[in-house]
Motif scaffolding. Structure first.
Motif, PDB file in Angstrom:
ATOM      1  N   LYS A   1      98.017  74.598   4.323  1.00  0.00           N
ATOM      2  CA  LYS A   1      96.924  73.620   4.359  1.00  0.00           C
ATOM      3  C   LYS A   1      96.660  73.157   5.788  1.00  0.00           C
ATOM      4  O   LYS A   1      95.500  73.058   6.215  1.00  0.00           O
ATOM      5  CB  LYS A   1      97.261  72.421   3.454  1.00  0.00           C
ATOM      6  CG  LYS A   1      96.215  71.330   3.450  1.00  0.00           C
ATOM      7  CD  LYS A   1      94.924  71.773   2.802  1.00  0.00           C
ATOM      8  CE  LYS A   1      94.001  70.606   2.557  1.00  0.00           C
ATOM      9  NZ  LYS A   1      92.937  70.467   3.520  1.00  0.00           N
TER      10      LYS A   1
ATOM     11  N   SER B   1      97.204  74.841   8.510  1.00  0.00           N
ATOM     12  CA  SER B   1      96.574  75.969   9.190  1.00  0.00           C
ATOM     13  C   SER B   1      95.115  76.128   8.764  1.00  0.00           C
ATOM     14  O   SER B   1      94.240  76.381   9.591  1.00  0.00           O
ATOM     15  CB  SER B   1      97.357  77.254   8.902  1.00  0.00           C
ATOM     16  OG  SER B   1      96.774  78.349   9.559  1.00  0.00           O
ATOM     17  N   MET B   2      94.836  75.987   7.464  1.00  0.00           N
ATOM     18  CA  MET B   2      93.454  76.103   6.989  1.00  0.00           C
ATOM     19  C   MET B   2      92.580  74.998   7.575  1.00  0.00           C
ATOM     20  O   MET B   2      91.447  75.245   7.984  1.00  0.00           O
ATOM     21  CB  MET B   2      93.400  76.051   5.459  1.00  0.00           C
ATOM     22  CG  MET B   2      93.893  77.310   4.796  1.00  0.00           C
ATOM     23  SD  MET B   2      93.614  77.417   3.008  1.00  0.00           S
ATOM     24  CE  MET B   2      93.927  75.790   2.395  1.00  0.00           C
ATOM     25  N   ASP B   3      93.105  73.781   7.623  1.00  0.00           N
ATOM     26  CA  ASP B   3      92.346  72.676   8.180  1.00  0.00           C
ATOM     27  C   ASP B   3      92.014  72.928   9.654  1.00  0.00           C
ATOM     28  O   ASP B   3      90.946  72.553  10.139  1.00  0.00           O
ATOM     29  CB  ASP B   3      93.117  71.356   8.050  1.00  0.00           C
ATOM     30  CG  ASP B   3      93.167  70.848   6.620  1.00  0.00           C
ATOM     31  OD1 ASP B   3      92.383  71.333   5.789  1.00  0.00           O
ATOM     32  OD2 ASP B   3      94.002  69.962   6.346  1.00  0.00           O
TER      33      ASP B   3
ATOM     34  N   VAL C   1      89.816  77.017   9.308  1.00  0.00           N
ATOM     35  CA  VAL C   1      88.748  77.302   8.345  1.00  0.00           C
ATOM     36  C   VAL C   1      87.827  76.101   8.248  1.00  0.00           C
ATOM     37  O   VAL C   1      88.268  74.987   7.988  1.00  0.00           O
ATOM     38  CB  VAL C   1      89.342  77.644   6.948  1.00  0.00           C
ATOM     39  CG1 VAL C   1      88.222  77.909   5.958  1.00  0.00           C
ATOM     40  CG2 VAL C   1      90.270  78.834   7.044  1.00  0.00           C
TER      41      VAL C   1
END
Length: 111
Positions: free
Chosen positions: A103, A105-107, A110
């Motif tokens: 999460k 890393s995605m924040d 992405v």
């Protein structure tokens, strides 16, 4: 509606569950001939039969209707809960740590 495509997805999930046509037909309370015709797209299946087949295969009806199931938060949450229910306590902690890192890393990457 492409009944052949639906039949092929039913066949895919049936085989993934290790069920024969006979076993799935029995679970769905239909004849083996009818099950065969559904899988080959040679018959239209009724909504009650469609739901019984989905229940027997333990899949969402969307998975049988669409190539790429349409996700909602509720559907995703149900799938996550199934995974969590099958885990040991130790596995749960690994999953939590992995999800938290993912999460972050995605924040970051992405949008």
């Amino acid at each position: 509606m492409k009944y052949y495509d639906i039949g092929q997805r039913i066949r895919h999930y049936r085989k993934a569950c290790g069920l024969s046509q006979e076993a799935l037909a029995d679970k769905a309370d239909i004849s083996v001939t009818h099950m065969s015709h559904i899988e080959t797209g040679n018959t239209k299946l009724s909504l009650p039969v469609f739901v019984k087949i989905a229940e027997a295969l333990d899949v969402q009806t969307d998975a049988l209707l669409y190539d790429s199931p349409r996700f909602s938060k509720n559907v995703a949450a149900e799938r996550v809960q199934k995974v969590l229910d099958s885990c040991t306590t130790e596995q749960l902690y690994v999953l939590i740590e992995t999800m938290e890192a993912l999460k972050v890393s995605m924040d970051k990457h992405v949008r």
